[in-house]
Write a protein that holds these residues in place. Structure first.
Motif, PDB file in Angstrom:
ATOM      1  N   ASN A  18      32.888  51.555  55.190  1.00  0.00           N
ATOM      2  CA  ASN A  18      33.079  52.863  54.544  1.00  0.00           C
ATOM      3  C   ASN A  18      32.346  53.438  54.608  1.00  0.00           C
ATOM      4  OD1 ASN A  18      35.297  50.561  53.579  1.00  0.00           O
ATOM      5  ND2 ASN A  18      34.698  49.795  51.781  1.00  0.00           N
TER       6      ASN A  18
ATOM      7  N   ASP B   7      33.025  57.923  53.112  1.00  0.00           N
ATOM      8  CA  ASP B   7      33.818  59.046  52.968  1.00  0.00           C
ATOM      9  C   ASP B   7      33.410  60.638  53.712  1.00  0.00           C
ATOM     10  OD1 ASP B   7      32.128  60.158  52.092  1.00  0.00           O
ATOM     11  OD2 ASP B   7      32.314  60.071  50.036  1.00  0.00           O
TER      12      ASP B   7
ATOM     13  N   THR C  96      30.505  62.095  52.909  1.00  0.00           N
ATOM     14  CA  THR C  96      29.173  61.077  53.525  1.00  0.00           C
ATOM     15  C   THR C  96      28.968  61.188  54.794  1.00  0.00           C
ATOM     16  OG1 THR C  96      29.238  59.693  51.625  1.00  0.00           O
ATOM     17  CG2 THR C  96      27.808  58.683  53.722  1.00  0.00           C
TER      18      THR C  96
ATOM     19  N   LYS D 240      26.923  53.348  48.188  1.00  0.00           N
ATOM     20  CA  LYS D 240      27.624  53.069  47.084  1.00  0.00           C
ATOM     21  C   LYS D 240      29.170  52.739  47.138  1.00  0.00           C
ATOM     22  CE  LYS D 240      29.618  56.120  43.847  1.00  0.00           C
ATOM     23  NZ  LYS D 240      29.137  57.649  42.728  1.00  0.00           N
ATOM     24  N   LEU D 241      29.017  53.296  48.887  1.00  0.00           N
ATOM     25  CA  LEU D 241      30.332  53.213  49.384  1.00  0.00           C
ATOM     26  C   LEU D 241      30.483  51.492  49.772  1.00  0.00           C
ATOM     27  CD1 LEU D 241      30.593  56.144  50.927  1.00  0.00           C
ATOM     28  CD2 LEU D 241      31.761  55.906  49.027  1.00  0.00           C
ATOM     29  N   ASN D 242      29.539  51.103  49.691  1.00  0.00           N
ATOM     30  CA  ASN D 242      29.686  49.190  50.511  1.00  0.00           C
ATOM     31  C   ASN D 242      28.798  48.026  49.177  1.00  0.00           C
ATOM     32  OD1 ASN D 242      31.041  50.621  53.708  1.00  0.00           O
ATOM     33  ND2 ASN D 242      29.362  51.528  52.884  1.00  0.00           N
TER      34      ASN D 242
ATOM     35  N   LYS E 185      37.684  57.461  54.213  1.00  0.00           N
ATOM     36  CA  LYS E 185      38.534  57.447  52.816  1.00  0.00           C
ATOM     37  C   LYS E 185      39.811  58.709  52.991  1.00  0.00           C
ATOM     38  CE  LYS E 185      38.452  57.379  48.596  1.00  0.00           C
ATOM     39  NZ  LYS E 185      37.330  57.685  47.529  1.00  0.00           N
TER      40      LYS E 185
ATOM     41  N   PHE F 177      39.893  53.206  51.650  1.00  0.00           N
ATOM     42  CA  PHE F 177      39.497  53.335  52.965  1.00  0.00           C
ATOM     43  C   PHE F 177      40.374  52.879  54.150  1.00  0.00           C
ATOM     44  CE2 PHE F 177      36.034  53.188  49.791  1.00  0.00           C
ATOM     45  CZ  PHE F 177      35.240  54.367  50.328  1.00  0.00           C
TER      46      PHE F 177
END
Length: 364
Positions: free
Chosen positions: A140, A142, A145, A164-166, A253, A258
């Motif tokens: 994932n 955004d 990132t 943090k996203l994964n 995102k 996602f």
């Protein structure tokens, strides 16, 4: 840029690779794009988008099999050089992953015998953020990132922003090597439009067909970027989704979700966007809404155009361009492209507008 195209070396006499349906029913109507009895003959030369490469091969094959006296050539030199070749009169049509700018439209008046430009959205496909990372197939990401990755501000795959996203994904400390297009590219234009719209301060650059960040690795054309990603551990780049193959790819995102790249989600993003206003009716340029929040859409999408003229010097050239483009936008042509490249077929509304534009092509 603006390299000369060795058109004579481009004549790839493709064998028919589809069913009879891939070339229409031979009725000679504008909707099937196949000339009745194969009455067209001659050579048609084009150049441009490498992202269109697989779809273009399918269109050339289908059209040539229905018109055995025709040879359609296409050099996938990149969108920027393709447009330059078209505007200089070196080729009769171009493929481009970005629509013409206002100054290019003005220049095209000379190329098009004072007629208008034809810009047809023939190929709709998501752009994938593809990577080569051992043990990781999907991530994932955004906008901020992605911006920091391609801006060289995030340099390790286990960076806290990616982690943090994964949650739950075991990320290695492998160095990140961003890969971008070295040539003037409509794919770069579309990618940087999305990053600019979604990354905020993480991406202090304008959208552009020339990648704006120094560093990383660069490669010519879609195939070059794919080869470079495959050739190095920790590499990441942006490519037409049809070329992802066994590489890992990111979900982006969109709103609170996602979303994975898919033809359906790309088509949904295009359907929720608007045609550029103030242009000729034959110019169907689309401004993609890159900030959509509907989770059924994937706004990191490429709309690739075939560019031609409403007016050509001679009747045979006009007939060849008209016939070939009619096939590309027909149901048969769009299905051939979908099978070859995984692209999203045009909506009925876009098809109707595109056929009206093609019908306007004539000899001066």
């Amino acid at each position: 840029m603006g390299s000369a195209v060795a058109i004579g070396a481009l004549a790839l006499s493709l064998a028919a690779c589809g069913s009879d349906d891939a070339t229409g029913n031979g009725s000679g109507t504008s909707t099937d794009g196949a000339s009745a009895g194969g009455s067209l003959s001659g050579e048609l030369n084009g150049a441009g988008s490498s992202a269109q490469g697989s779809a273009m091969d399918a269109w050339r094959s289908g059209f040539q099999s229905a018109n055995t006296g025709v040879t359609v050539n296409y050099d996938p030199i990149g969108s920027g050089d393709g447009r330059k070749q078209f505007l200089s009169g070196a080729v009769q049509y171009a493929g481009s992953d970005a629509y013409l700018k206002d100054d290019e439209i003005a220049q095209a008046k000379t190329t098009c015998q004072n007629g208008d430009v034809v810009e047809l959205p023939v190929y709709i496909s998501p752009i994938a953020i593809a990577f080569n990372l051992k043990g990781v197939d999907s991530l994932n990401l955004d906008g901020p990132t992605v911006g920091k990755i391609f801006n060289g501000k995030i340099t390790k795959w286990n960076d806290a922003a990616i982690a943090k996203l994964n949650p739950g994904v075991k990320l290695p400390s492998t160095a990140i090597t961003p890969v971008h297009r070295s040539d003037d590219s409509g794919t770069t234009q579309n990618f940087t439009e999305w990053v600019k719209a979604n990354a905020g301060a993480a991406w202090p650059y304008d959208a552009a067909q020339t990648f704006p960040v120094k560093g990383g690795q660069s490669a010519q054309g879609t195939s070059g970027v794919v080869q470079t990603i495959k050739g190095g551990e920790g590499t990441v780049g942006y490519i037409d989704s049809s070329q992802v193959g066994d590489l890992g790819s990111a979900k982006i995102k969109v709103g609170d979700s996602f979303v994975a790249h898919s033809a359906d989600a790309a088509a949904a993003a295009v359907s929720q966007s608007k045609v550029v206003s103030g242009r000729a009716t034959s110019d169907i340029a689309i401004d993609i809404d890159r900030t959509l929040t509907d989770s059924s859409t994937y706004p990191l999408v490429l709309v690739s155009y075939d560019i031609a003229c409403t007016t050509y010097k001679d009747a045979n050239t006009a007939a060849l361009v008209k016939g070939f483009l009619s096939y590309a936008i027909s149901d048969a042509g769009q299905q051939a492209a979908a099978s070859a490249a995984g692209s999203a077929p045009l909506s009925s509304d876009l098809t109707t507008k595109a056929q009206a534009a093609v019908d306007a092509i004539k000899a001066g």
